[in-house]
Write a protein that holds these residues in place. Structure first.
Motif, mmCIF file in Angstrom:
data_model
loop_
_atom_site.group_PDB
_atom_site.id
_atom_site.type_symbol
_atom_site.label_atom_id
_atom_site.label_comp_id
_atom_site.label_asym_id
_atom_site.label_seq_id
_atom_site.Cartn_x
_atom_site.Cartn_y
_atom_site.Cartn_z
ATOM 1 N N PRO A 268 30.969 37.844 33.034
ATOM 2 C CA PRO A 268 32.020 37.696 34.046
ATOM 3 C C PRO A 268 31.560 36.806 35.195
ATOM 4 O O PRO A 268 30.399 36.826 35.586
ATOM 5 C CB PRO A 268 32.271 39.128 34.530
ATOM 6 C CG PRO A 268 31.763 39.987 33.425
ATOM 7 C CD PRO A 268 30.623 39.240 32.797
ATOM 8 N N SER A 269 32.502 36.061 35.735
ATOM 9 C CA SER A 269 32.179 35.118 36.801
ATOM 10 C C SER A 269 32.132 35.804 38.161
ATOM 11 O O SER A 269 32.558 36.944 38.321
ATOM 12 C CB SER A 269 33.231 34.007 36.839
ATOM 13 O OG SER A 269 34.473 34.566 37.246
ATOM 14 N N ARG A 270 31.645 35.065 39.129
ATOM 15 C CA ARG A 270 31.623 35.547 40.511
ATOM 16 C C ARG A 270 33.048 35.845 40.981
ATOM 17 O O ARG A 270 33.302 36.810 41.678
ATOM 18 C CB ARG A 270 30.964 34.478 41.383
ATOM 19 C CG ARG A 270 30.908 34.815 42.833
ATOM 20 C CD ARG A 270 30.214 33.712 43.597
ATOM 21 N NE ARG A 270 30.284 34.006 45.014
ATOM 22 C CZ ARG A 270 29.864 33.203 45.949
ATOM 23 N NH1 ARG A 270 29.345 32.045 45.623
ATOM 24 N NH2 ARG A 270 29.962 33.527 47.210
ATOM 25 N N LYS A 271 33.975 34.984 40.582
ATOM 26 C CA LYS A 271 35.384 35.158 40.957
ATOM 27 C C LYS A 271 35.929 36.484 40.420
ATOM 28 O O LYS A 271 36.650 37.201 41.112
ATOM 29 C CB LYS A 271 36.196 33.983 40.419
ATOM 30 C CG LYS A 271 37.637 33.988 40.828
ATOM 31 C CD LYS A 271 38.336 32.734 40.323
ATOM 32 C CE LYS A 271 39.800 32.743 40.723
ATOM 33 N NZ LYS A 271 40.494 31.556 40.240
ATOM 34 N N TYR A 272 35.545 36.844 39.176
ATOM 35 C CA TYR A 272 36.001 38.106 38.587
ATOM 36 C C TYR A 272 35.514 39.289 39.438
ATOM 37 O O TYR A 272 36.272 40.198 39.753
ATOM 38 C CB TYR A 272 35.494 38.255 37.149
ATOM 39 C CG TYR A 272 35.675 39.650 36.615
ATOM 40 C CD1 TYR A 272 36.916 40.077 36.152
ATOM 41 C CD2 TYR A 272 34.616 40.560 36.593
ATOM 42 C CE1 TYR A 272 37.094 41.373 35.693
ATOM 43 C CE2 TYR A 272 34.777 41.851 36.136
ATOM 44 C CZ TYR A 272 36.028 42.251 35.679
ATOM 45 O OH TYR A 272 36.207 43.536 35.236
ATOM 46 N N SER B 48 34.509 39.293 42.620
ATOM 47 C CA SER B 48 35.040 39.298 43.984
ATOM 48 C C SER B 48 36.540 39.570 44.038
ATOM 49 O O SER B 48 37.029 40.164 44.989
ATOM 50 C CB SER B 48 34.718 37.980 44.688
ATOM 51 O OG SER B 48 35.387 36.914 44.064
ATOM 52 N N GLN B 49 37.292 39.154 43.001
ATOM 53 C CA GLN B 49 38.752 39.293 43.068
ATOM 54 C C GLN B 49 39.316 40.414 42.197
ATOM 55 O O GLN B 49 40.465 40.816 42.387
ATOM 56 C CB GLN B 49 39.413 37.968 42.698
ATOM 57 C CG GLN B 49 39.103 36.883 43.707
ATOM 58 C CD GLN B 49 39.802 35.567 43.394
ATOM 59 O OE1 GLN B 49 40.562 35.453 42.442
ATOM 60 N NE2 GLN B 49 39.538 34.561 44.209
ATOM 61 N N VAL B 50 38.515 40.920 41.246
ATOM 62 C CA VAL B 50 39.033 41.963 40.355
ATOM 63 C C VAL B 50 38.188 43.240 40.420
ATOM 64 O O VAL B 50 38.683 44.303 40.794
ATOM 65 C CB VAL B 50 39.109 41.445 38.891
ATOM 66 C CG1 VAL B 50 39.596 42.553 37.958
ATOM 67 C CG2 VAL B 50 40.008 40.224 38.793
ATOM 68 N N ALA B 51 36.914 43.144 40.057
ATOM 69 C CA ALA B 51 36.080 44.334 39.917
ATOM 70 C C ALA B 51 35.893 45.085 41.235
ATOM 71 O O ALA B 51 36.110 46.300 41.297
ATOM 72 C CB ALA B 51 34.720 43.950 39.330
ATOM 73 N N ILE B 52 35.500 44.371 42.285
ATOM 74 C CA ILE B 52 35.245 45.042 43.565
ATOM 75 C C ILE B 52 36.536 45.593 44.178
ATOM 76 O O ILE B 52 36.560 46.743 44.622
ATOM 77 C CB ILE B 52 34.475 44.122 44.534
ATOM 78 C CG1 ILE B 52 33.064 43.894 43.971
ATOM 79 C CG2 ILE B 52 34.415 44.701 45.936
ATOM 80 C CD1 ILE B 52 32.213 42.910 44.721
ATOM 81 N N PRO B 53 37.657 44.834 44.194
ATOM 82 C CA PRO B 53 38.900 45.428 44.703
ATOM 83 C C PRO B 53 39.353 46.658 43.901
ATOM 84 O O PRO B 53 39.846 47.627 44.486
ATOM 85 C CB PRO B 53 39.916 44.285 44.586
ATOM 86 C CG PRO B 53 39.091 43.050 44.681
ATOM 87 C CD PRO B 53 37.807 43.385 43.979
ATOM 88 N N ASN B 54 39.164 46.641 42.569
ATOM 89 C CA ASN B 54 39.525 47.810 41.763
ATOM 90 C C ASN B 54 38.668 49.015 42.116
ATOM 91 O O ASN B 54 39.170 50.137 42.229
ATOM 92 C CB ASN B 54 39.391 47.502 40.264
ATOM 93 C CG ASN B 54 40.508 46.615 39.763
ATOM 94 O OD1 ASN B 54 41.520 46.405 40.435
ATOM 95 N ND2 ASN B 54 40.328 46.069 38.572
ATOM 96 N N LEU B 55 37.366 48.787 42.287
ATOM 97 C CA LEU B 55 36.462 49.861 42.674
ATOM 98 C C LEU B 55 36.831 50.407 44.051
ATOM 99 O O LEU B 55 36.829 51.615 44.277
ATOM 100 C CB LEU B 55 35.020 49.334 42.667
ATOM 101 C CG LEU B 55 33.900 50.343 42.867
ATOM 102 C CD1 LEU B 55 33.939 51.416 41.801
ATOM 103 C CD2 LEU B 55 32.556 49.636 42.862
ATOM 104 N N TYR B 56 37.175 49.505 44.965
ATOM 105 C CA TYR B 56 37.605 49.911 46.304
ATOM 106 C C TYR B 56 38.851 50.804 46.227
ATOM 107 O O TYR B 56 38.914 51.870 46.838
ATOM 108 C CB TYR B 56 37.890 48.668 47.147
ATOM 109 C CG TYR B 56 38.527 48.959 48.489
ATOM 110 C CD1 TYR B 56 37.745 49.351 49.565
ATOM 111 C CD2 TYR B 56 39.900 48.843 48.675
ATOM 112 C CE1 TYR B 56 38.321 49.623 50.796
ATOM 113 C CE2 TYR B 56 40.488 49.114 49.900
ATOM 114 C CZ TYR B 56 39.689 49.497 50.949
ATOM 115 O OH TYR B 56 40.262 49.781 52.159
#
Length: 197
Positions: free
Chosen positions: A12-16, A18-26
Motif C-alpha cells: 500500500p502507498s503512503r496515500k492509502y 494517510s487517506q484511508v487506513a488512518i482515517p478508518n482507524l480514527y
C-alpha cells in the motif's frame, strides 16, 4: 524485500495510509469511545528527540465482548507551561475532543509530578499512582543503604579499570579462554542508559 518474498503483493502507498487506513482507524476508535460505559485513563508528558513537549492520553475499558481494550487516543504537542492549571485544561479538552464524558472516567493513572497531581485535583478526578514509578522510587530508596552503595562503588571501579586498560581487557579474555568461559566484556553505563563496552 516484499518484491523478493512475493512479487504479486502490492505494498500500500503512503496515500492509502494517510487517506484511508488512518482515517478508518480514527473513526473506529472514535466510535469505540462513544459506546464505552466506563473507562480508566493514563496520561504522561513526553519529550521528542528535539525536546518538544507532548501530552499523551490513553484510555482503557472492557468491551461488550468482555475484552480489555487500550487505545492511545492522542499524543498532542503541548508547548504551554506545564502548570497544573494548563495540564488540567489540556486533559479536559482531550476528553471532550474524543466525545468522552468525565462522568464515565473511573480513575486516571499518572506519575507523581506535582503539576499532574494538581491537574487531576483541579479536574476533580480520581487519581491512581503509577505502579512503575512507585516501584522505581522504592528501589531508589532501597539502594541508598551504605552497604549497597559501597558494593556498587566497587563494581564501578572494577568496570572502570577494565574500560580504560587494553592490557586488562586482553588478560581477561585470556583467562576466560583458559577457563572455557564465554567471552563477556564489562560494560559501563552513561547517563540516559546508553552502554559503552
Amino acid at each position: 524485500m516484499i518484491k523478493t518474498l512475493d512479487p504479486r503483493y502490492k505494498l500500500p502507498s503512503r496515500k492509502y495510509f494517510s487517506q484511508v487506513a488512518i482515517p478508518n482507524l480514527y473513526q473506529q476508535n472514535r466510535c469505540d469511545g462513544q459506546t464505552v460505559r466506563h473507562f480508566a485513563a493514563t496520561t504522561d508528558m513526553w519529550s521528542s528527540r528535539t525536546m518538544e513537549p507532548y501530552l499523551s492520553l490513553t484510555v482503557h475499558f472492557i468491551s461488550e465482548e468482555w475484552l480489555l481494550q487500550s487505545h492511545c487516543l492522542q499524543t498532542s504537542y503541548f508547548p504551554e507551561d506545564h502548570t497544573g492549571e494548563l495540564l488540567a485544561a489540556g486533559l479536559h479538552e482531550a476528553l471532550d475532543s474524543w466525545g468522552l464524558s468525565e462522568e464515565k472516567l473511573v480513575a486516571i493513572t499518572t506519575d507523581n509530578g506535582a503539576n499532574i497531581k494538581k491537574a487531576i485535583e483541579l479536574n476533580n478526578w480520581t487519581r491512581l499512582q503509577c505502579f512503575g514509578h512507585r516501584l522505581h522510587l522504592a528501589i531508589e530508596r532501597g539502594v541508598k543503604d551504605d552497604r549497597i552503595q559501597r558494593a556498587v562503588g566497587v563494581c564501578k571501579e572494577i568496570v572502570s579499570a577494565f574500560s580504560y586498560s587494553w592490557k586488562k581487557r586482553r588478560d581477561l579474555a585470556i583467562v576466560q579462554n583458559d577457563l572455557g568461559l564465554p567471552k563477556h566484556v564489562l560494560m559501563r553505563r552513561l547517563q540516559g542508559g546508553d552502554r559503552v563496552k
